[in-house]
Design a protein around this motif. Structure first.
Motif, PDB file in Angstrom:
ATOM      1  N   VAL A 151       0.848  -1.188   0.000  1.00  0.00           N
ATOM      2  CA  VAL A 151       0.000   0.000   0.000  1.00  0.00           C
ATOM      3  C   VAL A 151       0.883   1.237   0.000  1.00  0.00           C
ATOM      4  CG1 VAL A 151      -1.817   1.268   1.169  1.00  0.00           C
ATOM      5  CG2 VAL A 151      -1.801  -1.232   1.262  1.00  0.00           C
ATOM      6  N   PHE A 152       0.749   2.058  -1.035  1.00  0.00           N
ATOM      7  CA  PHE A 152       1.541   3.276  -1.177  1.00  0.00           C
ATOM      8  C   PHE A 152       0.647   4.509  -1.021  1.00  0.00           C
ATOM      9  CE2 PHE A 152       4.096   0.096  -3.305  1.00  0.00           C
ATOM     10  CZ  PHE A 152       5.393   0.441  -2.953  1.00  0.00           C
ATOM     11  N   GLY A 153       1.289   5.598  -0.699  1.00  0.00           N
ATOM     12  CA  GLY A 153       0.589   6.862  -0.501  1.00  0.00           C
ATOM     13  C   GLY A 153       0.491   7.175   0.972  1.00  0.00           C
ATOM     14  N   SER A 154       1.048   8.300   1.381  1.00  0.00           N
ATOM     15  CA  SER A 154       1.043   8.644   2.803  1.00  0.00           C
ATOM     16  C   SER A 154      -0.374   8.846   3.326  1.00  0.00           C
ATOM     17  CB  SER A 154       1.885   9.896   3.051  1.00  0.00           C
ATOM     18  OG  SER A 154       1.379  10.998   2.314  1.00  0.00           O
ATOM     19  N   GLY A 155      -1.314   9.041   2.405  1.00  0.00           N
ATOM     20  CA  GLY A 155      -2.704   9.209   2.812  1.00  0.00           C
ATOM     21  C   GLY A 155      -3.269   7.994   3.510  1.00  0.00           C
ATOM     22  N   VAL A 156      -2.642   6.832   3.353  1.00  0.00           N
ATOM     23  CA  VAL A 156      -3.146   5.641   4.011  1.00  0.00           C
ATOM     24  C   VAL A 156      -3.070   5.786   5.528  1.00  0.00           C
ATOM     25  CG1 VAL A 156      -0.955   4.369   4.105  1.00  0.00           C
ATOM     26  CG2 VAL A 156      -3.123   3.123   3.946  1.00  0.00           C
ATOM     27  N   LEU A 157      -2.148   6.630   6.026  1.00  0.00           N
ATOM     28  CA  LEU A 157      -2.048   6.885   7.461  1.00  0.00           C
ATOM     29  C   LEU A 157      -2.813   8.140   7.883  1.00  0.00           C
ATOM     30  CD1 LEU A 157       1.743   6.137   8.108  1.00  0.00           C
ATOM     31  CD2 LEU A 157      -0.214   4.581   8.318  1.00  0.00           C
ATOM     32  N   ASP A 158      -3.314   8.888   6.919  1.00  0.00           N
ATOM     33  CA  ASP A 158      -3.983  10.154   7.231  1.00  0.00           C
ATOM     34  C   ASP A 158      -5.165  10.339   6.281  1.00  0.00           C
ATOM     35  OD1 ASP A 158      -4.431  12.535   8.525  1.00  0.00           O
ATOM     36  OD2 ASP A 158      -2.891  13.650   7.444  1.00  0.00           O
ATOM     37  N   MET A 159      -6.076   9.395   6.310  1.00  0.00           N
ATOM     38  CA  MET A 159      -7.181   9.402   5.364  1.00  0.00           C
ATOM     39  C   MET A 159      -8.207  10.479   5.701  1.00  0.00           C
ATOM     40  SD  MET A 159      -7.967   5.436   4.395  1.00  0.00           S
ATOM     41  CE  MET A 159      -9.070   5.970   3.090  1.00  0.00           C
ATOM     42  N   THR A 160      -8.985  10.817   4.710  1.00  0.00           N
ATOM     43  CA  THR A 160     -10.091  11.747   4.884  1.00  0.00           C
ATOM     44  C   THR A 160     -11.360  10.931   5.096  1.00  0.00           C
ATOM     45  OG1 THR A 160      -9.057  13.424   3.476  1.00  0.00           O
ATOM     46  CG2 THR A 160     -11.436  13.572   3.791  1.00  0.00           C
ATOM     47  N   LEU A 169      -8.199   2.048   6.781  1.00  0.00           N
ATOM     48  CA  LEU A 169      -8.085   1.179   5.617  1.00  0.00           C
ATOM     49  C   LEU A 169      -7.235  -0.038   5.938  1.00  0.00           C
ATOM     50  CD1 LEU A 169      -8.641   0.597   2.657  1.00  0.00           C
ATOM     51  CD2 LEU A 169      -6.672   2.023   2.058  1.00  0.00           C
ATOM     52  N   LEU A 170      -6.184   0.165   6.723  1.00  0.00           N
ATOM     53  CA  LEU A 170      -5.319  -0.960   7.086  1.00  0.00           C
ATOM     54  C   LEU A 170      -6.080  -1.984   7.924  1.00  0.00           C
ATOM     55  CD1 LEU A 170      -2.059   1.019   7.925  1.00  0.00           C
ATOM     56  CD2 LEU A 170      -2.608  -0.238   5.828  1.00  0.00           C
ATOM     57  N   GLN A 171      -6.912  -1.501   8.840  1.00  0.00           N
ATOM     58  CA  GLN A 171      -7.725  -2.423   9.641  1.00  0.00           C
ATOM     59  C   GLN A 171      -8.745  -3.148   8.771  1.00  0.00           C
ATOM     60  OE1 GLN A 171      -9.147   0.484  12.454  1.00  0.00           O
ATOM     61  NE2 GLN A 171      -7.637  -0.083  14.009  1.00  0.00           N
ATOM     62  N   GLY A 172      -9.324  -2.423   7.824  1.00  0.00           N
ATOM     63  CA  GLY A 172     -10.282  -3.050   6.923  1.00  0.00           C
ATOM     64  C   GLY A 172      -9.636  -4.130   6.079  1.00  0.00           C
ATOM     65  N   LEU A 173      -8.440  -3.855   5.572  1.00  0.00           N
ATOM     66  CA  LEU A 173      -7.719  -4.838   4.760  1.00  0.00           C
ATOM     67  C   LEU A 173      -7.374  -6.073   5.589  1.00  0.00           C
ATOM     68  CD1 LEU A 173      -5.355  -2.409   2.811  1.00  0.00           C
ATOM     69  CD2 LEU A 173      -7.244  -3.733   1.835  1.00  0.00           C
ATOM     70  N   ALA A 174      -6.930  -5.845   6.825  1.00  0.00           N
ATOM     71  CA  ALA A 174      -6.570  -6.972   7.690  1.00  0.00           C
ATOM     72  C   ALA A 174      -7.784  -7.842   7.980  1.00  0.00           C
ATOM     73  CB  ALA A 174      -5.947  -6.461   8.989  1.00  0.00           C
ATOM     74  N   ALA A 175      -8.921  -7.203   8.240  1.00  0.00           N
ATOM     75  CA  ALA A 175     -10.139  -7.952   8.535  1.00  0.00           C
ATOM     76  C   ALA A 175     -10.592  -8.771   7.337  1.00  0.00           C
ATOM     77  CB  ALA A 175     -11.250  -6.998   8.962  1.00  0.00           C
ATOM     78  N   GLU A 176     -10.215  -8.331   6.144  1.00  0.00           N
ATOM     79  CA  GLU A 176     -10.608  -9.021   4.924  1.00  0.00           C
ATOM     80  C   GLU A 176      -9.580 -10.075   4.525  1.00  0.00           C
ATOM     81  OE1 GLU A 176     -13.613  -9.761   2.230  1.00  0.00           O
ATOM     82  OE2 GLU A 176     -13.558  -8.588   4.079  1.00  0.00           O
ATOM     83  N   LEU A 234      -4.671   7.984  -2.936  1.00  0.00           N
ATOM     84  CA  LEU A 234      -4.541   9.422  -3.171  1.00  0.00           C
ATOM     85  C   LEU A 234      -5.652  10.128  -2.401  1.00  0.00           C
ATOM     86  CD1 LEU A 234      -3.816   9.362  -7.013  1.00  0.00           C
ATOM     87  CD2 LEU A 234      -2.171   9.748  -5.178  1.00  0.00           C
ATOM     88  N   THR A 235      -5.271  11.092  -1.590  1.00  0.00           N
ATOM     89  CA  THR A 235      -6.208  11.717  -0.655  1.00  0.00           C
ATOM     90  C   THR A 235      -6.330  13.215  -0.881  1.00  0.00           C
ATOM     91  OG1 THR A 235      -5.774  10.043   1.035  1.00  0.00           O
ATOM     92  CG2 THR A 235      -6.645  12.129   1.804  1.00  0.00           C
ATOM     93  N   ARG A 236      -7.556  13.707  -0.762  1.00  0.00           N
ATOM     94  CA  ARG A 236      -7.827  15.134  -0.746  1.00  0.00           C
ATOM     95  C   ARG A 236      -8.773  15.426   0.428  1.00  0.00           C
ATOM     96  NH1 ARG A 236      -4.142  14.986  -3.676  1.00  0.00           N
ATOM     97  NH2 ARG A 236      -3.767  16.120  -5.613  1.00  0.00           N
ATOM     98  N   VAL A 237      -8.848  16.685   0.831  1.00  0.00           N
ATOM     99  CA  VAL A 237      -9.696  17.064   1.960  1.00  0.00           C
ATOM    100  C   VAL A 237     -10.587  18.236   1.553  1.00  0.00           C
ATOM    101  CG1 VAL A 237      -8.105  16.263   3.730  1.00  0.00           C
ATOM    102  CG2 VAL A 237      -7.908  18.596   2.881  1.00  0.00           C
ATOM    103  N   GLY A 238     -11.582  18.490   2.360  1.00  0.00           N
ATOM    104  CA  GLY A 238     -12.465  19.633   2.160  1.00  0.00           C
ATOM    105  C   GLY A 238     -13.160  19.944   3.464  1.00  0.00           C
ATOM    106  N   GLY A 239     -13.788  21.099   3.544  1.00  0.00           N
ATOM    107  CA  GLY A 239     -14.490  21.425   4.771  1.00  0.00           C
ATOM    108  C   GLY A 239     -15.033  22.830   4.780  1.00  0.00           C
ATOM    109  N   GLY A 264     -14.675   8.374  -1.879  1.00  0.00           N
ATOM    110  CA  GLY A 264     -15.185   9.552  -1.202  1.00  0.00           C
ATOM    111  C   GLY A 264     -14.717   9.621   0.233  1.00  0.00           C
ATOM    112  N   CYS A 265     -15.609  10.060   1.139  1.00  0.00           N
ATOM    113  CA  CYS A 265     -15.321  10.128   2.578  1.00  0.00           C
ATOM    114  C   CYS A 265     -16.041   8.963   3.241  1.00  0.00           C
ATOM    115  CB  CYS A 265     -15.795  11.453   3.158  1.00  0.00           C
ATOM    116  SG  CYS A 265     -14.972  12.894   2.462  1.00  0.00           S
TER     117      CYS A 265
END
Length: 925
Positions: free
Chosen positions: A97-106, A123-130, A188-193, A262-263
């Motif tokens: 899994v690449f992309g620093s967003g995996v540790l800082d998801m939106t 996401l990492l927990q979801g992948l492990a559970a699967e 790939l992660t983006r944010v909004g608010g 999405g979110c």
């Protein structure tokens, strides 16, 4: 010192101590008594501010139910954008899994729709559970080198791109990754608010590139993509973004698949992992058009920061961040919706049909687009038109090998006459989602809509002087489509002659209480705009953002400076009386029941101003009618008590809900949301948010549904039905045309648009929320409709909302604690009932309180508020009584009195013993 003097001193000090203790006890108990008597109405608010999360089995179960449905919503909202065999990852157990967003998801956005993401499934927990094993070396590398986004507080967003420089990836890390697995996920992660729109130029942001905007890949991301493409055989891109992006890079042959998530909220990452594994078949469809370049959007040049250079106001907003720091003087700001009705797919499909653009070169993914792990065949099996309603029955067959769900989309292509009423090439008129179909299984769904739904609004008087909805004569093509662009089959409906829905011709629409006619001519024409038109695409298409500033006209200045408070000296005054009625007695009564007048007569002027002036996250207790304190909180993406910092389950972004295209699921999600609110003692929600994705850069697109008013309205109405079925009333927001964050609360953003676009697009979602969702509340927006603050617009809040649509309930402002964008008195006269603030009664003028006009407006506002509450579950769910704060103060009084009594008894006994001792001593002497 003699023994006698010592005795006198001790007795004197004892008396002083006794008097001081008595005085302090009287003062403290007296102060508490004053608070109980005078400050009592504010106890509920203070209690709400100090409240913690409820620690009950009911609350825990309700939050878990919300979390469960959040995963379900995400599972149906994920859109499979591309798949060349890369998904599902069947048989794969190890992945990189690449992309620093995996540790800082939106997971959501900032502001009213924010939530506590610390408890979310990653996401990492979801992948492990699967059952996936993730390369830990890469994760350790990110933990050591990646920089998390900054927490900007409640309102504000860190738009930095914190991707680790690919040059820093050690060679042995990549070699080990290749040997670990040939599969790579790139997140790939983006944010909004709330509070900020997305940057048009990334030069001043961390990791950003000069000349690039936020919705395209920055250089560090492009380099990482290339690194991944060069080293792995299967590359899957996971797009974790609340806003549509420029995704041309997905067409690179090295990318095997891409999903838009999405979110995902609290538990959605579990569904993401299930889609990747193949346990769950994606069935989401885009709720917006994905263009190769956002500059192709006709709103691109008419969005963001534009000023009137010759008129200023005092900017008191703590959020706006504009204006002179010393004087607070700031220019008025404006935005012009020059594109008219041509928003999103309405532009792209129509411009392509007319030959103005080459669709394949401009649009990458149409509105309503989404792939599946299986294939479906759709066939029109029945079609009927009874002259009022049209029904298309479509049989959907799963022709593949994997179980899945499909979406049926029905569009109308209306006849367009050059120079006449503007028409989009296609307009979504209805949709339905199938159940889970096994391989070979089929299901027939019916999509029904009315002739009135095919009508267009004629604001310019081409067919109807004064404006009206018009169903023009001609052939209407009713299309079954895969998306907004791809036609499967169609049927035709012929309208023999014009149908004009006004009193002078064919009468009002059947869903309206009164004819819809022009109410916003000053807005349509007040800026002298030439709107985008099919009659002259090239001549009317916006081509530049210039000028960024211009002078307001004399008429505009006069309108901006005019007070809308008008007192009619001939109005009849209200009467007051005691009838012994309680709010609970009004449950289930119609709005016009005579008992309402009796209940309202029990309210004093002080009662009324207290109620309407204090709508900040609550409504206050009113003793004269037995109304308890009611708690009302944000928000559109889950319970969010921003005053106490208490949150419930974090829902998916509203755009993800829209991408499910599943009204049954939206209603069920709303039901669990409402039940969770009840468990938290919440009676009203500032939700859902039904503004339009007018432009991809809007900071709150995660909080809104779609670029289309019908999809927005149908999904929003379903959610409202669900929430209100649990007894919780909804303040549907932000009414209306609140489609950007830039300058939103800075004096009230002056918003110019024509009435056709206003009614067909920006009001459409709210109209369906009222007519189909039966929303009991509405929140007016910060911006101005033309020069009139939305909260002061009688045509918007009374004529359209109540008189035309039949809304019966309360309208609250957006939060005006830090930024007064309206005059409370003018708002009351316009039909805005509640102020989202505290101590707002001080802003209600003596003229309003002392005049028949003002008192009538106050009583009407109270009627609307109390009707909403009496017809919700509030009177059953909240029993009133003392708040915890009152209990604490009374307990404090009891403790103080008890301590005083204890002190008095001990002092008395001590003095008695001392006297006895003195008597004995005296006798010995």
């Amino acid at each position: 010192m003699s023994e006698e003097k010592k005795t006198k001193k001790i007795r004197r000090l004892s008396r002083i101590a006794f008097c001081l203790m008595s005085f302090l006890t009287i003062v403290l108990v007296g102060l508490n008594a004053v608070m109980l008597a005078v400050v009592k109405p504010y106890y509920g608010f203070l209690n709400n501010f100090l409240a913690g999360a409820p620690e009950t089995a009911e609350a825990e179960a309700a939050t878990q139910s919300s979390a469960d449905v959040t995963e379900e919503v995400e599972g149906e909202g994920i859109v499979l954008l591309k798949n060349n065999g890369g998904l599902p990852l069947a048989g794969e157990t190890k992945i990189n899994v690449f992309g620093s967003g995996v540790l800082d998801m939106t997971y959501g956005g900032t502001g009213s729709g924010s939530g506590d993401s610390s408890r979310n499934v990653t996401l990492l927990q979801g992948l492990a559970a699967e059952g996936f094993a993730v390369n830990e070396e890469i994760l350790s590398f990110y933990e050591e080198n990646a920089v998390p986004r900054a927490d900007m507080g409640l309102v504000g967003t860190d738009f930095g791109i914190y991707e680790v420089d690919p040059a820093l990836y050690p060679e042995d890390l990549m070699e080990h990754a290749k040997s670990y697995s040939d599969v790579a996920l790139l997140v790939l992660t983006r944010v909004g608010g709330e509070g900020d729109d997305l940057p048009l130029d990334m030069e001043s942001y961390a990791g950003g590139d000069a000349g690039k905007h936020y919705l395209e890949l920055q250089e560090s991301e492009q380099q990482l993509l290339s690194l991944v493409e060069q080293n792995f055989g299967t590359v899957v891109v996971v797009l974790n973004s609340p806003n549509v992006m420029e995704l041309g890079f997905l067409e690179e042959k090295e990318i095997d698949a891409a999903v838009w998530i999405g979110c995902p909220g609290s538990t959605g990452c579990g569904a993401v992992a299930k889609v990747l594994s193949g346990e769950l078949n994606p069935s989401g469809r885009t709720a917006d058009t994905f263009a190769y370049e956002v500059e192709s959007n006709p709103t691109y040049y008419n969005f963001g920061d534009h000023d009137y250079s010759n008129i200023t106001y005092v900017n008191r907003s703590q959020f706006a961040g504009t204006g002179d720091a010393e004087t607070g003087q700031d220019n008025y700001h404006y935005v012009e919706y020059i594109e008219g009705i041509y928003v999103g797919y309405r532009y792209y499909e129509t411009a392509a049909a007319d030959g103005f653009i080459n669709y394949e070169d401009v649009v990458q993914f149409p509105f309503g687009y989404g792939l599946s792990y299986t294939t479906f065949a759709k066939e029109i099996t029945a079609f009927s038109d009874d002259g009022s309603n049209i029904t298309m029955e479509v049989t959907v067959t799963n022709t593949g090998k994997t179980a899945g769900k499909d979406v049926v989309e029905v569009y109308c292509s209306a006849p367009y006459y050059e120079g006449g009423i503007e028409k989009s090439e296609v307009v979504l008129t209805g949709f339905a989602k199938t159940g889970l179909l096994a391989a070979g299984e089929k299901e027939t769904v019916a999509v029904t809509f009315s002739h009135e739904d095919m009508a267009s609004y004629d604001y310019s008087g081409i067919k109807a002087a004064g404006g009206a909805y018009v169903l023009e004569a001609g052939e209407y093509e009713i299309r079954l489509q895969e998306d907004s662009h791809t036609v499967i089959d169609s049927r035709s409906v012929t309208v023999a002659e014009d149908v004009i829905y006004d009193e002078a011709h064919d009468g009002a629409r059947s869903t309206d209480l009164a004819e819809a006619k022009n109410q916003f001519a000053d807005v349509s024409d007040g800026a002298g705009l030439v709107y985008l038109s099919r009659a002259d695409w090239d001549g009317t298409m916006p081509k530049s953002a210039e000028p960024l500033a211009k002078e307001a006209t004399e008429a505009q200045i006069a309108a901006l400076e005019t007070s809308r408070v008008v007192i009619n000296e001939e109005d009849e005054d209200i009467t007051f009386a005691k009838h012994g009625l309680k709010l609970a007695d009004m449950a289930g009564l119609s709005y016009d029941d005579p008992k309402w007048e009796q209940l309202l007569e029990q309210l004093s002027v002080d009662d009324m101003t207290l109620l309407v002036g204090n709508g900040g996250w609550s409504t206050f207790a009113i003793n004269s009618i037995g109304k308890p304190y009611y708690s009302e909180i944000d928000g559109p993406n889950g319970l969010n008590n921003i005053m106490a910092g208490v949150t419930g389950n974090q829902m998916t972004g509203q755009s993800v809900l829209a991408m499910t295209w599943n009204t049954e699921l939206a209603e069920r999600m709303g039901r669990t949301f409402g039940e969770e609110a009840v468990a938290y003692d919440v009676t009203g929600l500032y939700a859902p948010a039904l503004n339009i994705h007018r432009n991809p850069y809007s900071g709150r697109n995660y909080e809104y549904m779609s670029e289309d008013g019908t999809l927005t309205g149908k999904m929003g109405a379903a959610e409202i039905r669900g929430i209100q079925s649990a007894g919780v009333y909804c303040y549907t927001k932000h009414f209306a045309a609140n489609d950007q964050e830039t300058n939103r609360d800075a004096g009230g953003l002056v918003t110019w648009l024509n009435e056709q676009a206003f009614r067909e697009i920006y009001l459409r979602g709210f109209e369906l929320a009222v007519k189909e969702g039966k929303s009991m509340g509405m929140m007016s927006s910060f911006n101005r409709i033309g020069t009139t603050p939305a909260a002061e617009s009688y045509p918007l809040l009374t004529t359209v909302l109540r008189d035309e649509w039949g809304f019966a309930g309360a309208v609250i402002t957006d939060c005006v604690m830090a930024c007064w964008t309206e005059d409370v008195n003018a708002a009351l006269l316009a039909g805005n009932d509640l102020q989202l603030t505290i101590l707002g009664q001080g802003m209600i003028s003596d003229e309003m309180k002392g005049s028949a006009t003002g008192r009538q407006a106050l009583r009407s506002a109270c009627h609307n508020i109390l009707y909403m509450q009496a017809n919700s579950g509030a009177v059953q769910n909240i029993k009133g009584g003392m708040t915890p704060l009152e209990v604490k103060l009374i307990l404090a009084d009891i403790v103080l009195i008890a301590l005083f009594v204890l002190y008095y008894v001990r002092r008395h006994l001590k003095m008695k013993r001392w006297k006895q001792a003195q008597t004995v001593v005296g006798g010995e002497k």
